[in-house]
Design a protein around this motif. Structure first.
Motif, mmCIF file in Angstrom:
data_model
loop_
_atom_site.group_PDB
_atom_site.id
_atom_site.type_symbol
_atom_site.label_atom_id
_atom_site.label_comp_id
_atom_site.label_asym_id
_atom_site.label_seq_id
_atom_site.Cartn_x
_atom_site.Cartn_y
_atom_site.Cartn_z
ATOM 1 N N ASP A 25 29.091 46.814 35.941
ATOM 2 C CA ASP A 25 29.183 46.573 37.368
ATOM 3 C C ASP A 25 28.654 47.782 38.133
ATOM 4 O O ASP A 25 28.611 48.891 37.606
ATOM 5 C CB ASP A 25 30.641 46.321 37.765
ATOM 6 C CG ASP A 25 30.799 45.640 39.113
ATOM 7 O OD1 ASP A 25 29.805 45.140 39.669
ATOM 8 O OD2 ASP A 25 31.932 45.602 39.610
ATOM 9 N N GLU A 27 29.543 49.426 41.948
ATOM 10 C CA GLU A 27 30.426 49.352 43.113
ATOM 11 C C GLU A 27 29.933 50.336 44.163
ATOM 12 O O GLU A 27 29.532 51.457 43.837
ATOM 13 C CB GLU A 27 31.857 49.755 42.741
ATOM 14 C CG GLU A 27 32.523 48.873 41.729
ATOM 15 C CD GLU A 27 33.919 49.372 41.345
ATOM 16 O OE1 GLU A 27 34.228 50.563 41.580
ATOM 17 O OE2 GLU A 27 34.680 48.567 40.809
ATOM 18 N N ARG A 84 39.397 46.097 32.306
ATOM 19 C CA ARG A 84 38.384 45.846 33.327
ATOM 20 C C ARG A 84 38.615 44.536 34.066
ATOM 21 O O ARG A 84 39.183 43.591 33.526
ATOM 22 C CB ARG A 84 37.002 45.842 32.701
ATOM 23 C CG ARG A 84 36.832 44.685 31.717
ATOM 24 C CD ARG A 84 35.612 44.819 30.874
ATOM 25 N NE ARG A 84 35.725 45.990 30.045
ATOM 26 C CZ ARG A 84 34.760 46.426 29.256
ATOM 27 N NH1 ARG A 84 33.640 45.783 29.168
ATOM 28 N NH2 ARG A 84 34.938 47.502 28.536
ATOM 29 N N VAL A 85 38.135 44.498 35.291
ATOM 30 C CA VAL A 85 38.221 43.283 36.109
ATOM 31 C C VAL A 85 37.108 42.331 35.684
ATOM 32 O O VAL A 85 35.958 42.742 35.508
ATOM 33 C CB VAL A 85 38.097 43.627 37.610
ATOM 34 C CG1 VAL A 85 38.075 42.368 38.451
ATOM 35 C CG2 VAL A 85 39.232 44.537 38.041
ATOM 36 N N LYS A 87 34.610 39.464 36.676
ATOM 37 C CA LYS A 87 34.007 39.071 37.949
ATOM 38 C C LYS A 87 33.043 37.902 37.821
ATOM 39 O O LYS A 87 33.066 36.993 38.624
ATOM 40 C CB LYS A 87 33.269 40.258 38.573
ATOM 41 C CG LYS A 87 34.193 41.392 38.981
ATOM 42 C CD LYS A 87 33.430 42.489 39.673
ATOM 43 C CE LYS A 87 34.383 43.590 40.122
ATOM 44 N NZ LYS A 87 33.685 44.654 40.839
ATOM 45 N N ARG A 103 46.323 38.600 39.393
ATOM 46 C CA ARG A 103 46.998 39.065 40.604
ATOM 47 C C ARG A 103 46.584 38.141 41.752
ATOM 48 O O ARG A 103 45.390 37.916 41.979
ATOM 49 C CB ARG A 103 46.621 40.502 40.916
ATOM 50 C CG ARG A 103 47.461 41.081 42.045
ATOM 51 C CD ARG A 103 47.318 42.574 42.191
ATOM 52 N NE ARG A 103 47.658 43.274 40.964
ATOM 53 C CZ ARG A 103 46.988 44.325 40.506
ATOM 54 N NH1 ARG A 103 45.964 44.798 41.156
ATOM 55 N NH2 ARG A 103 47.365 44.916 39.396
ATOM 56 N N TYR A 105 46.889 36.724 45.922
ATOM 57 C CA TYR A 105 47.027 37.216 47.292
ATOM 58 C C TYR A 105 48.426 36.938 47.839
ATOM 59 O O TYR A 105 48.978 37.747 48.564
ATOM 60 C CB TYR A 105 45.994 36.565 48.219
ATOM 61 C CG TYR A 105 44.584 37.021 47.949
ATOM 62 C CD1 TYR A 105 44.182 38.325 48.215
ATOM 63 C CD2 TYR A 105 43.625 36.131 47.449
ATOM 64 C CE1 TYR A 105 42.882 38.743 47.984
ATOM 65 C CE2 TYR A 105 42.324 36.542 47.221
ATOM 66 C CZ TYR A 105 41.954 37.848 47.485
ATOM 67 O OH TYR A 105 40.675 38.256 47.253
ATOM 68 N N ARG A 141 40.006 30.205 42.716
ATOM 69 C CA ARG A 141 39.292 31.402 43.163
ATOM 70 C C ARG A 141 39.869 31.906 44.492
ATOM 71 O O ARG A 141 40.009 33.103 44.705
ATOM 72 C CB ARG A 141 37.807 31.098 43.329
ATOM 73 C CG ARG A 141 37.019 32.310 43.850
ATOM 74 C CD ARG A 141 35.564 32.012 44.096
ATOM 75 N NE ARG A 141 34.899 31.700 42.844
ATOM 76 C CZ ARG A 141 33.854 30.904 42.742
ATOM 77 N NH1 ARG A 141 33.350 30.332 43.809
ATOM 78 N NH2 ARG A 141 33.286 30.673 41.587
ATOM 79 N N THR A 144 43.208 33.903 44.080
ATOM 80 C CA THR A 144 43.187 34.987 43.105
ATOM 81 C C THR A 144 42.559 36.250 43.671
ATOM 82 O O THR A 144 41.388 36.259 44.039
ATOM 83 C CB THR A 144 42.406 34.546 41.845
ATOM 84 O OG1 THR A 144 42.972 33.329 41.359
ATOM 85 C CG2 THR A 144 42.471 35.598 40.767
ATOM 86 N N ALA A 145 43.333 37.329 43.715
ATOM 87 C CA ALA A 145 42.808 38.624 44.152
ATOM 88 C C ALA A 145 41.946 39.228 43.049
ATOM 89 O O ALA A 145 40.871 39.758 43.310
ATOM 90 C CB ALA A 145 43.945 39.559 44.524
ATOM 91 N N LEU A 146 42.431 39.155 41.795
ATOM 92 C CA LEU A 146 41.646 39.641 40.663
ATOM 93 C C LEU A 146 42.242 39.132 39.365
ATOM 94 O O LEU A 146 43.423 38.779 39.294
ATOM 95 C CB LEU A 146 41.548 41.163 40.640
ATOM 96 C CG LEU A 146 42.800 42.010 40.424
ATOM 97 C CD1 LEU A 146 43.169 42.127 38.970
ATOM 98 C CD2 LEU A 146 42.560 43.394 40.984
ATOM 99 N N ARG A 148 42.088 40.641 35.419
ATOM 100 C CA ARG A 148 41.627 41.744 34.594
ATOM 101 C C ARG A 148 42.125 41.584 33.164
ATOM 102 O O ARG A 148 43.155 40.944 32.932
ATOM 103 C CB ARG A 148 42.044 43.093 35.166
ATOM 104 C CG ARG A 148 43.508 43.423 35.031
ATOM 105 C CD ARG A 148 43.881 44.864 35.423
ATOM 106 N NE ARG A 148 43.527 45.202 36.775
ATOM 107 C CZ ARG A 148 42.667 46.174 37.109
ATOM 108 N NH1 ARG A 148 42.085 46.909 36.196
ATOM 109 N NH2 ARG A 148 42.397 46.424 38.366
#
Length: 153
Positions: A25, A27, A84-85, A87, A103, A105, A141, A144-146, A148
């Protein structure tokens, strides 16, 4: 116009490949008032400090020459890490059957975090199916915040 992260990924790709790594990734984020440009690497067997140094030394002059970012920033090269996240759809496909942490929201059933095993991923909707405590839960989707990877000991 291309995003900064896409431009940096293109610039860095040859140096990353030459170091025997793959790009996980890129960032470009602002943290505590400072902009950070991070290249996260992956490699079979793990990324070490020498890999990060090699990629950093090769990419930094390319960034200086191309100058894709206006203003100052801190440049970092590191490992994507064991937790790792996920994506991209390819990330989810690669790690089907792996332990993950989801995780959210907002609370679902009184909690925002779920630990389980990634069972399925729908690339069209972005929904992930995770086995949590013997039950399969589907996380959209939008909620979902993330997601991992999770290391189990």
């Amino acid at each position: 116009m291309k995003k900064i992260t896409d431009l940096v990924a293109e610039l860095a790709a040859p140096a990353i490949a030459e170091a025997g790594c793959t790009l996980w990734d890129v960032e470009y984020v602002k943290e505590a008032g400072t902009w950070y440009l991070r290249i996260l690497l992956d490699k079979e067997g793990g990324v070490d400090i020498l890999d990060c140094e090699k990629v950093s030394r090769a990419v930094e002059p390319l960034l200086d020459e191309a100058d894709p970012i206006e203003g100052s920033y801190t440049f970092e090269v590191g490992s994507a890490g064991a937790e790792r996240v996920l994506k991209r759809p390819s990330d989810f496909q690669r790690f089907l059957g792996s332990p993950v942490t989801v995780r959210l929201y907002q609370n679902r059933d009184g909690r925002k975090e779920f630990a389980g095993t990634l069972q399925a991923y729908d690339p069209d909707s972005g929904a992930a199916t995770v086995e949590v405590g013997g039950s399969e839960l589907v996380f959209s989707r939008q909620e979902t915040a993330l997601i991992r990877l999770r290391v189990e000991f």
